[in-house]
Structure formats: structure tokens, C-alpha cells
Enzyme design. Structure first.
Site, short mmCIF file in Angstrom:
data_model
loop_
_atom_site.label_atom_id
_atom_site.label_comp_id
_atom_site.label_asym_id
_atom_site.label_seq_id
_atom_site.Cartn_x
_atom_site.Cartn_y
_atom_site.Cartn_z
N ILE A 13 1.33 32.23 -10.57
CA ILE A 13 1.28 30.80 -10.19
C ILE A 13 0.64 29.94 -11.29
CG2 ILE A 13 -0.99 30.89 -9.00
CD1 ILE A 13 0.36 29.03 -6.84
N ASP A 67 -3.89 41.05 -9.28
CA ASP A 67 -3.24 41.43 -10.53
C ASP A 67 -2.08 42.35 -10.17
OD1 ASP A 67 -2.81 42.72 -13.21
OD2 ASP A 67 -4.62 41.57 -13.69
N ALA A 90 4.89 36.93 -12.08
CA ALA A 90 3.87 37.44 -13.00
C ALA A 90 4.51 38.28 -14.10
CB ALA A 90 2.86 38.30 -12.23
N ALA A 91 4.10 38.05 -15.33
CA ALA A 91 4.61 38.87 -16.44
C ALA A 91 3.81 38.62 -17.71
CB ALA A 91 6.08 38.54 -16.72
N SER A 93 4.95 37.63 -20.68
CA SER A 93 6.30 37.07 -20.85
C SER A 93 6.67 36.79 -22.30
CB SER A 93 6.42 35.80 -20.02
OG SER A 93 5.69 34.74 -20.62
N TYR A 104 1.54 48.09 -22.24
CA TYR A 104 0.97 47.11 -21.31
C TYR A 104 2.09 46.27 -20.70
CZ TYR A 104 -1.35 42.99 -19.55
OH TYR A 104 -1.74 41.96 -18.74
N SER A 137 15.46 37.85 -16.42
CA SER A 137 15.55 37.08 -17.65
C SER A 137 16.87 37.31 -18.39
CB SER A 137 14.40 37.49 -18.57
OG SER A 137 14.62 37.04 -19.88
N GLU A 139 16.98 37.62 -21.39
CA GLU A 139 16.65 38.64 -22.41
C GLU A 139 17.26 39.99 -22.04
OE1 GLU A 139 14.48 39.05 -25.42
OE2 GLU A 139 15.30 37.04 -25.53
N TYR A 160 9.73 43.97 -23.61
CA TYR A 160 9.73 43.01 -22.51
C TYR A 160 11.06 43.08 -21.74
CZ TYR A 160 10.46 38.45 -20.28
OH TYR A 160 10.76 37.44 -19.38
P1 NAP Z 1 4.20 32.29 -18.28
O1 NAP Z 1 3.95 30.83 -18.45
O2 NAP Z 1 3.89 33.23 -19.38
O3 NAP Z 1 3.40 32.75 -16.96
C1 NAP Z 1 3.24 34.09 -16.64
C2 NAP Z 1 2.33 34.20 -15.43
O4 NAP Z 1 2.10 35.58 -15.13
C3 NAP Z 1 0.94 33.56 -15.65
O5 NAP Z 1 0.52 32.99 -14.44
C4 NAP Z 1 0.09 34.78 -15.98
O6 NAP Z 1 -1.29 34.60 -15.72
C5 NAP Z 1 0.69 35.77 -15.01
N1 NAP Z 1 0.35 37.16 -15.32
C6 NAP Z 1 0.42 37.81 -16.50
N2 NAP Z 1 0.03 39.08 -16.36
C7 NAP Z 1 -0.31 39.23 -15.06
C8 NAP Z 1 -0.83 40.31 -14.31
N3 NAP Z 1 -1.08 41.50 -14.87
N4 NAP Z 1 -1.07 40.13 -12.98
C9 NAP Z 1 -0.85 38.92 -12.40
N5 NAP Z 1 -0.38 37.85 -13.08
C10 NAP Z 1 -0.11 38.01 -14.39
O7 NAP Z 1 5.72 32.55 -17.89
P2 NAP Z 1 6.79 31.53 -17.27
O8 NAP Z 1 7.53 30.90 -18.37
O9 NAP Z 1 6.16 30.71 -16.23
O10 NAP Z 1 7.81 32.57 -16.60
C11 NAP Z 1 7.65 32.99 -15.24
C12 NAP Z 1 8.40 34.29 -15.05
O11 NAP Z 1 9.77 34.11 -15.35
C13 NAP Z 1 7.93 35.45 -15.94
O12 NAP Z 1 8.13 36.63 -15.21
C14 NAP Z 1 8.91 35.40 -17.11
O13 NAP Z 1 9.01 36.67 -17.70
C15 NAP Z 1 10.17 34.99 -16.39
N6 NAP Z 1 11.15 34.24 -17.19
C16 NAP Z 1 10.78 33.11 -17.87
C17 NAP Z 1 11.74 32.38 -18.54
C18 NAP Z 1 11.37 31.15 -19.31
O14 NAP Z 1 12.18 30.71 -20.14
N7 NAP Z 1 10.25 30.52 -19.03
C19 NAP Z 1 13.08 32.81 -18.53
C20 NAP Z 1 13.41 33.95 -17.81
C21 NAP Z 1 12.45 34.65 -17.13
P3 NAP Z 1 -2.26 33.88 -16.81
O15 NAP Z 1 -2.03 32.40 -16.64
O16 NAP Z 1 -3.60 34.34 -16.39
O17 NAP Z 1 -1.82 34.36 -18.16
N1 GDD Z 2 7.81 32.39 -30.21
C1 GDD Z 2 8.36 32.13 -31.41
N2 GDD Z 2 7.54 31.75 -32.44
N3 GDD Z 2 9.69 32.25 -31.56
C2 GDD Z 2 10.21 31.94 -32.77
C3 GDD Z 2 9.43 31.54 -33.85
C4 GDD Z 2 8.02 31.45 -33.68
O1 GDD Z 2 7.26 31.11 -34.59
N4 GDD Z 2 10.25 31.29 -34.91
C5 GDD Z 2 11.48 31.53 -34.51
N5 GDD Z 2 11.49 31.95 -33.21
C6 GDD Z 2 12.68 32.37 -32.44
C7 GDD Z 2 12.54 33.75 -31.81
O2 GDD Z 2 12.78 34.78 -32.79
C8 GDD Z 2 13.63 33.67 -30.74
O3 GDD Z 2 14.88 33.99 -31.31
C9 GDD Z 2 13.62 32.20 -30.34
O4 GDD Z 2 12.86 31.51 -31.34
C10 GDD Z 2 12.99 31.92 -28.98
O5 GDD Z 2 11.72 32.54 -28.94
P1 GDD Z 2 10.68 32.21 -27.75
O6 GDD Z 2 10.51 30.75 -27.61
O7 GDD Z 2 9.49 33.06 -27.98
O8 GDD Z 2 11.47 32.66 -26.44
P2 GDD Z 2 12.34 33.97 -26.12
O9 GDD Z 2 13.76 33.53 -26.06
O10 GDD Z 2 12.01 35.08 -27.02
O11 GDD Z 2 11.80 34.36 -24.68
C11 GDD Z 2 11.63 33.36 -23.67
O12 GDD Z 2 12.82 33.23 -22.91
C12 GDD Z 2 13.18 34.42 -22.18
C13 GDD Z 2 14.50 34.09 -21.45
O13 GDD Z 2 15.57 34.25 -22.33
C14 GDD Z 2 10.44 33.81 -22.80
O14 GDD Z 2 10.13 32.78 -21.90
C15 GDD Z 2 10.78 35.06 -21.99
O15 GDD Z 2 9.73 35.35 -21.09
C16 GDD Z 2 12.07 34.78 -21.21
O16 GDD Z 2 12.44 35.89 -20.44
#
Ligand code: NAP
Ligand code: GDD
Length: 351
Positions: A13, A67, A90-91, A93, A104, A137, A139, A160
């Protein structure tokens, strides 16, 4: 159906999506419970706008320490909060970090999902009606070329993503084995001003606005050629909720159907800042990934037809929203600096 408010439990959350989902559910009249990790610093900043002291009359948001690495804590929270809907967000992420912390990440993302599924199974077997959302995701598609839809094979390219594939199949197995109402959302990238500052979009908008105001000189990035299907987090959490309101549980891709490179994101963000990003951006190999996901672009036809869901915020509007928000943060930092205060850019060198 009874008139008493529905209750939801959200793991994750305190994250970007958790905060948007909590807001959405509260706006629909839900009582919302959230699992918060104990940390030595505050990690509930994203909830500040909606959190009210639980002693106050009318408070509908409750936070509990727990957790996903600790199954007993999840069981206790379920028994106490009695949710009708559970959203497992939770992740660990961050994809790049998952290469440094593979064990981890597998534990939290993969096994953590089994822990909450087991707790939910027991809770359901004790006679509680419950629906479950699993945060999958794009991913998981990894090296499978776009467009990616529900039938595209998974080909994960990071610890991941492997963990998320495991979680996806655990969720599917629990649905079939125990006849539980479980949905997998396969969400493509979604961003917002609340995006963590180490993800590329927010890293760019934070840095360019700081550079523009003279607070930073360079922005170090990795691969600029990968392409992502970027939407707005506020739109995407609505799809999570819609999945749990259907007659039958199912899996859905949630995406905008548009794909852009990191360079294109830089072009639009820099244009809004009236900067030439090529003067400031440098490559640092530590941001490269051992295996990259080159191109993601989702086909969300099923979500459109069955859930009636479609994204509202366009790509340029999303970039603009993030830039405007981060300009305000940068202005606050500059005001402090001009008043003689030390402005510590939190962990910038680590990003
Ligand atoms: P985020 O901002 O990184 O939030 C992750 C949440 O998980 C935070 O509340 C974090 O707590 C909590 N968490 C991490 N480890 C935990 C543990 N061991 N036990 C309980 N809680 C834990 O991620 P988000 O962008 O909101 O994404 C939400 C979910 O959707 C994740 O599962 C992510 O992998 C997935 N997802 C995200 C995207 C995207 O583009 N954003 C796309 C596809 C899927 P803390 O605040 O304490 O770190
Ligand atoms: N983080 C990051 N930092 N990414 C970079 C950088 C940098 O300095 N420079 C280039 N990139 C490129 C990464 O290599 C990747 O191809 C792209 O930017 C996006 O990276 P992120 O923003 O870290 O997101 P992600 O696509 O790897 O993962 C996010 O989206 C997933 C859904 O497709 C995360 O939110 C995952 O949790 C989520 O599942």
C-alpha cells in the site's frame, strides 16, 4: 448485498500503485487495510494525503505492520481486517536491483505470493468470501516480441520477471485447485508523479527539472533504446478493481497499446524543460542490465471489451504531469538553497 461498507486489504500500500488504489477504494466507500513494512525511516509518505488517525471518527484507512516474507503476519492481518478483496501489490519491483538481489527478489515476489495465497486459502476455507488480485507484469513477456497479449508466451529476462511468472502460475493454480476467485493483472509500465525515483521516467523528470534550476549538472542513464508501453498509474489501478468486480475470475493485460523509447521520453520531457538533453545525459554501464527487455507494447483488447477499461491519460500528458510536479519539487529545493540551507539530493549518486 448488505449495506455495510466493503473491506479491502492491500499489500504494497505504501508503493506508487498501493497509494492510488487505496485512494480509489476509499472514494468508492471501502474500508481499506494496508500492510506496511517496518522501516527505520517513514515509508508512508505516499499515503499522507489520505491517512487519518484511526482514533478519528470516520477513519477508513488502517495500516498494519507485516511483510510478505512473514506468513504469520499475513494470517493475523487477514483475520483481523476480514477483507472481501485482497490486492497483492507487494514486491521488490526494481528489475535492475533484482540482478543484485536475486534470492531476496525471488523470495518476496515469488514465494511471498504463495505465502499470501496460502493465508487467503485458509481464510476462505474458514468461510470467508474473498477475491484476490495478483500484480503481474509485462516483464513476464520479456523477450517475446510485441504486441503482447494474454496468449503471448512468457520469456522472463530478470530474476524479478522469473519471480513474477512463478507468482502468476501460483495464482492460476490456486484458482483452479481451490476454486478461489483470483485474477492476474498483467500490467505494462505505469508511471505518475509518485513513481519511485530510481525508475527511468521519474529519474529523468527529477533530473531535468533539477538541471534546469541549476541544482544538478548531469544525468547518468543506461540503455536509451529500449521501448516501453507507458501509461498513467491512476488509470491502471481502476483496471485492478474492475477485475475483482466481474462474475468470473480471469487474467487480463492492461496497457495503452503505444510504445516509446527512452530517447522519446527524454525528447518530450526535455522539450517541456526547454533543454537539450544531449548536453547533460551520459551513459553509465551500471544502469545496464545483464539481459534487457527490448520492446514492450501491450494488446489490451480483452480489458477493453470485458472490463470496459481504457486509459485516459495520453503519453505526452503523462510526461507533462511528471515534469510539472518535479519542477515544483526543484523550486522548493532551490528556495531552500537560496535561503542558505543545505539541500541534500537524497541518494542521487546511487541512482
Ligand atoms: P513500488 O512503488 O515499488 O511498491 C512496492 C510496494 O511493495 C511498496 O509498498 C513496498 O514497501 C512493498 N514491499 C516491498 N517488499 C515488501 C515485503 N517484503 N513485504 C511487504 N511489502 C513489501 O511498486 P509499484 O510500482 O507500486 O507496483 C506495485 C506492484 O505492481 C508490484 O508488485 C510491481 O512489481 C507490480 N507492477 C508494477 C508496474 C509498474 O509499472 N509500476 C507494472 C507491472 C507490475 P516499501 O514502501 O516499504 O518499500
Ligand atoms: N531504472 C533505470 N535507470 N532504467 C533505465 C536507466 C536508468 O538509469 N537507463 C535506461 N533505463 C532503461 C532500462 O534498461 C529499461 O529498459 C527501461 O529504461 C525501463 O526501466 P525502469 O523504469 O526501471 O522500468 P522496467 O521496465 O525495468 O520495470 C518497470 O516496469 C515493469 C512492467 O513492465 C517496473 O515498474 C517493474 O516493477 C514492472 O513490472
Amino acid at each position: 448485498m448488505s449495506d455495510s461498507p466493503r473491506t479491502a486489504l492491500i499489500t504494497g500500500i505504501t508503493g506508487q500503485d498501493g497509494s492510488f488504489l487505496a485512494e480509489l477504494l476509499l472514494s468508492k466507500g471501502y474500508i481499506v487495510h494496508g500492510v506496511v513494512r517496518r522501516a527505520s525511516t517513514f515509508n508512508t509518505e505516499r499515503l499522507d494525503a489520505i491517512y487519518a488517525d484511526p482514533h478519528q471518527r470516520g477513519a477508513r484507512l488502517y495500516l498494519h505492520y507485516g511483510d510478505v516474507a512473514d506468513g504469520a503476519s499475513l494470517r493475523k492481518i487477514l483475520a483481523h481486517s476480514k477483507p472481501a478483496e485482497v490486492y497483492n501489490l507487494a514486491a521488490q519491483s526494481h528489475v535492475r536491483v533484482s540482478f543484485d538481489q536475486a534470492e531476496y527478489t525471488a523470495d518476496v515476489v515469488g514465494t511471498g505470493t504463495v505465502r499470501i495465497l496460502e493465508a487467503v486459502r485458509e481464510y476462505a476455507e474458514a468461510g470467508n468470501a474473498v477475491r484476490f488480485y495478483q500484480a503481474g507484469s509485462s516483464e513476464m513477456f520479456g523477450a517475446s516480441p510485441p504486441p503482447q497479449g494474454e496468449d503471448t508466451p512468457f520469456y522472463p529476462r530478470s530474476p524479478y520477471a522469473v519471480g513474477k511468472v512463478a507468482a502468476h502460475w501460483f495464482a492460476k493454480n490456486y484458482r483452479e485447485a481451490y476454486k478461489l476467485f483470483i485474477c492476474n493483472g498483467i500490467l505494462f509500465n505505469h508511471e505518475s508523479p509518485r513513481r519511485g525515483e530510481t525508475f527511468v521516467t521519474r529519474k529523468i523528470t527529477r533530473a531535468l527539472t533539477r538541471i534546469k534550476l541549476g541544482l544538478q549538472e548531469k544525468l547518468y542513464l543506461g540503455n536509451l533504446d529500449s521501448r516501453r508501453d507507458w501509461g498513467y498509474a491512476g488509470d491502471f489501478v481502476e483496471a485492478m478493481w474492475l477485475m475483482l468486480q466481474q462474475a468470473e475470475p480471469d487474467d487480463y493485460v492492461v496497457a495503452t497499446g503505444e510504445s516509446h523509447s527512452i530517447r522519446e521520453f527524454l525528447d518530450i520531457a526535455a522539450d517541456r524543460c526547454k533543454l537539450d538533453w544531449k548536453q547533460f545525459v551520459e551513459t553509465d554501464p551500471r544502469y545496464l542490465r545483464p539481459t534487457e527487455v527490448d520492446a514492450l507494447c501491450g494488446d489490451a483488447s480483452k480489458a477493453r471489451t470485458k472490463l470496459g477499461w481504457s486509459p485516459k491519460v495520453s503519453f505526452p500528458d503523462l510526461v507533462a504531469m511528471m515534469v510539472e510536479h518535479d519542477f515544483e519539487l526543484a523550486r522548493q529545493e532551490r528556495t531552500l538553497a537560496e535561503a542558505g540551507h543545505v539541500v541534500a539530493a537524497r541518494g542521487l549518486s546511487h541512482r
